[in-house]
Motif scaffolding. Structure first.
Motif, PDB file in Angstrom:
ATOM      1  N   GLU A   1       7.595  36.617 -20.659  1.00 32.70           N
ATOM      2  CA  GLU A   1       8.943  36.080 -20.423  1.00 32.70           C
ATOM      3  C   GLU A   1       9.064  35.518 -19.011  1.00 32.70           C
ATOM      4  N   HIS A   2       8.568  36.234 -18.040  1.00 30.03           N
ATOM      5  CA  HIS A   2       8.665  35.809 -16.646  1.00 30.03           C
ATOM      6  C   HIS A   2       7.846  34.539 -16.420  1.00 30.03           C
ATOM      7  N   THR A   3       6.686  34.483 -17.039  1.00 28.60           N
ATOM      8  CA  THR A   3       5.848  33.286 -16.941  1.00 28.60           C
ATOM      9  C   THR A   3       6.566  32.087 -17.535  1.00 28.60           C
ATOM     10  N   GLN A   4       7.193  32.271 -18.684  1.00 29.22           N
ATOM     11  CA  GLN A   4       7.934  31.178 -19.308  1.00 29.22           C
ATOM     12  C   GLN A   4       9.108  30.717 -18.427  1.00 29.22           C
ATOM     13  N   ARG A   5       9.773  31.654 -17.786  1.00 29.35           N
ATOM     14  CA  ARG A   5      10.883  31.304 -16.892  1.00 29.35           C
ATOM     15  C   ARG A   5      10.387  30.417 -15.752  1.00 29.35           C
ATOM     16  N   HIS A   6       9.274  30.796 -15.145  1.00 35.70           N
ATOM     17  CA  HIS A   6       8.731  29.993 -14.047  1.00 35.70           C
ATOM     18  C   HIS A   6       8.145  28.687 -14.551  1.00 35.70           C
ATOM     19  N   LEU A   7       7.613  28.685 -15.757  1.00 28.65           N
ATOM     20  CA  LEU A   7       7.107  27.448 -16.334  1.00 28.65           C
ATOM     21  C   LEU A   7       8.230  26.419 -16.425  1.00 28.65           C
ATOM     22  N   GLY A   8       9.394  26.825 -16.898  1.00 27.30           N
ATOM     23  CA  GLY A   8      10.522  25.904 -16.985  1.00 27.30           C
ATOM     24  C   GLY A   8      10.897  25.345 -15.620  1.00 27.30           C
TER      25      GLY A   8
END
Length: 172
Positions: free
Chosen positions: A151-158
């Motif tokens: 989830e955290h990786t996806q947040r930073h990806l955005g």
């Protein structure tokens, strides 16, 4: 925004060897790896550490996504962080003239590959086992840590993808 004719990773089916309950974690991390690779292809390294409007730099996001994945997967394995990992945390976002986008993309990709291997070795019956986060030893579960890594990786990806798109417009 998606020029790739292939469906998203989660739509391609299960990742071989990854336990069923951990498929969403694997899908999210592999999707991030693909998007980082695609959207940073040909990225202008002169923009790597730029902070448009005070936002985090592309370099920071790449370092942080790799670092947070490594750290959370370390805690999920019921281990503490090494001195090297702690130093890496302190250095996230620090401009390093020896780093370029390609090296940071490769490092993130390698970290995702290592995480997928750890998922494949994870026993689903241990997912609700207590694990501890950080020096404060905040109680959580193995599943909580693995899910949060994705989830955290996806947040930073955005955030990264917005910054990658914005920087060339601002540098004209």
């Amino acid at each position: 925004m998606n020029n790739d004719p292939q469906p998203e990773v989660w739509m391609r089916g299960p990742i071989a060897g990854v336990p069923s309950l951990l498929q969403p974690v694997a899908h999210a991390l592999l999707q991030a790896k693909e998007e980082v690779t695609r959207y940073l292809q040909g990225f202008d390294d002169r923009l790597l550490w730029e902070k448009p409007g005070g936002m985090a730099s592309v370099g920071f996001h790449l370092q942080h996504m790799a670092g947070v994945t490594e750290r959370l997967f370390t805690y999920a394995a019921d281990k503490t962080l090494s001195a090297e990992q702690l130093n890496g945390l302190r250095m996230e976002g620090a401009q390093d003239p020896l780093l370029n986008a390609a090296a940071l993309v490769a490092a993130f990709g390698s970290r995702v590959d290592t995480a997928i291997q750890q998922l494949k070795q994870t026993d689903e019956t241990t997912l609700t086992d207590i694990r501890y986060l950080g020096r404060k030893r905040i109680p959580t579960t193995q599943l909580g840590l693995l899910f949060h890594a994705a989830e955290h990786t996806q947040r930073h990806l955005g955030q990264l993808l917005v910054t990658v798109r914005l920087l060339p417009l601002l540098s004209r």
